[in-house]
Design an enzyme around this catalytic site. Structure first.
Site, PDB file in Angstrom:
ATOM      1  N   ASP A 191       0.040   5.135   0.936  1.00 22.10           N
ATOM      2  CA  ASP A 191      -0.120   6.093   2.038  1.00 22.10           C
ATOM      3  C   ASP A 191      -0.204   5.363   3.383  1.00 22.10           C
ATOM      4  OD1 ASP A 191      -0.215   8.020   0.040  1.00 22.10           O
ATOM      5  OD2 ASP A 191      -2.404   8.080   0.007  1.00 22.10           O
ATOM      6  N   ASP A 206       0.868  -1.155   0.000  1.00 22.02           N
ATOM      7  CA  ASP A 206       0.000   0.000   0.000  1.00 22.02           C
ATOM      8  C   ASP A 206       0.921   1.225   0.000  1.00 22.02           C
ATOM      9  OD1 ASP A 206      -2.355   1.594   0.350  1.00 22.02           O
ATOM     10  OD2 ASP A 206      -1.855   1.741   2.478  1.00 22.02           O
ATOM     11  N   SER A 213      -2.294  11.522   5.213  1.00 22.25           N
ATOM     12  CA  SER A 213      -2.855  12.789   5.670  1.00 22.25           C
ATOM     13  C   SER A 213      -4.367  12.744   5.527  1.00 22.25           C
ATOM     14  CB  SER A 213      -2.318  13.933   4.812  1.00 22.25           C
ATOM     15  OG  SER A 213      -3.126  15.086   4.981  1.00 22.25           O
ATOM     16  N   GLN A 268      -6.633   5.884  -4.538  1.00 20.20           N
ATOM     17  CA  GLN A 268      -6.393   7.331  -4.637  1.00 20.20           C
ATOM     18  C   GLN A 268      -7.683   8.041  -5.021  1.00 20.20           C
ATOM     19  OE1 GLN A 268      -3.758   9.051  -3.704  1.00 20.20           O
ATOM     20  NE2 GLN A 268      -2.661   7.214  -3.057  1.00 20.20           N
TER      21      GLN A 268
HETATM   22 MG   LIG Z   1      -2.804   3.168   3.605  1.00 19.28          MG
END
Ligand SMILES: [Mg+2]
Ligand SMILES: [Zn+2]
Length: 186
Positions: free
Chosen positions: A16, A14, A23, A59
């Site tokens: 992020d 993954d 964030s 995303q």
């Molecule tokens: Mg993630």
């Protein structure tokens, strides 16, 4: 494949919360794309051990219009540049641009992104390490028979507290560096 290296197959990360800081306001620019300490070196060490490092990432900021494909490419150029400076390589990156209500087949926990990688490389996803910080990463991995691995960065600590019986004995590491150091020793 690099010469003289055992091909250990894919590892699917993954993005992020695993490679870079997550964030709540979305990660929208290369400046906002900040690696988690040790993650770039971890990618390099996986590569040196013969793994092909890939990324599968939701995303939805794309579909929400928070950033565009150009910004996404710029973020991924930064990732690739940092990995390459550390002696590593990020191979294929696949993203789902859709929002949660889109009903697409690719947004994790659905398995579409992982299947796309499996098709691209012509490999069975069984037991392929899939490293994530959210339950949906683990669910996507489990749904294709891959090997779900949780890291405590990003949402990981929160996720760890809410793991249900299905994932009661899942592998958990403090961060990508710790997960990678186990994978390279196998
Ligand atoms: Mg993630
Ligand atoms: Zn999608």
């Amino acid at each position: 494949m690099a010469s003289g290296k055992a091909n250990r197959g894919l590892v699917i990360l993954d993005r992020d919360g695993v490679i870079n800081r997550d964030s709540a306001e979305f990660v929208k620019t290369p400046a906002e794309w900040v690696p988690i300490p040790g993650s770039i070196e971890a990618i390099a060490s996986l590569g040196k051990a013969g793994y092909t490092v890939t990324v599968a990432s939701n995303q939805s900021g794309l579909g929400r219009g928070l950033f565009d494909r150009r910004a996404l490419r710029a973020m991924h150029r930064k990732l690739r540049r940092l990995a390459s400076a550390a002696g590593g390589r990020v191979d294929r990156i696949v993203v789902c641009p859709h929002g949660p209500d889109n009903g697409c087949a690719c947004r994790k926990p659905r398995p579409g992104l992982l299947r796309r990688l499996g098709r691209h490389y012509g490999v069975d996803l069984a037991d392929i390490p899939v490293i994530g910080d959210s339950l949906r990463d683990l669910e996507a991995a489990a749904s294709v028979g891959a090997r779900p691995i949780l890291v405590r960065t990003g949402n990981g600590r929160k996720t760890e507290k809410t793991l249900h019986d299905t994932f009661a004995d899942i592998e958990i590491y403090d961060d990508l560096a710790a997960a990678a150091s186990t994978l390279v020793k196998e």
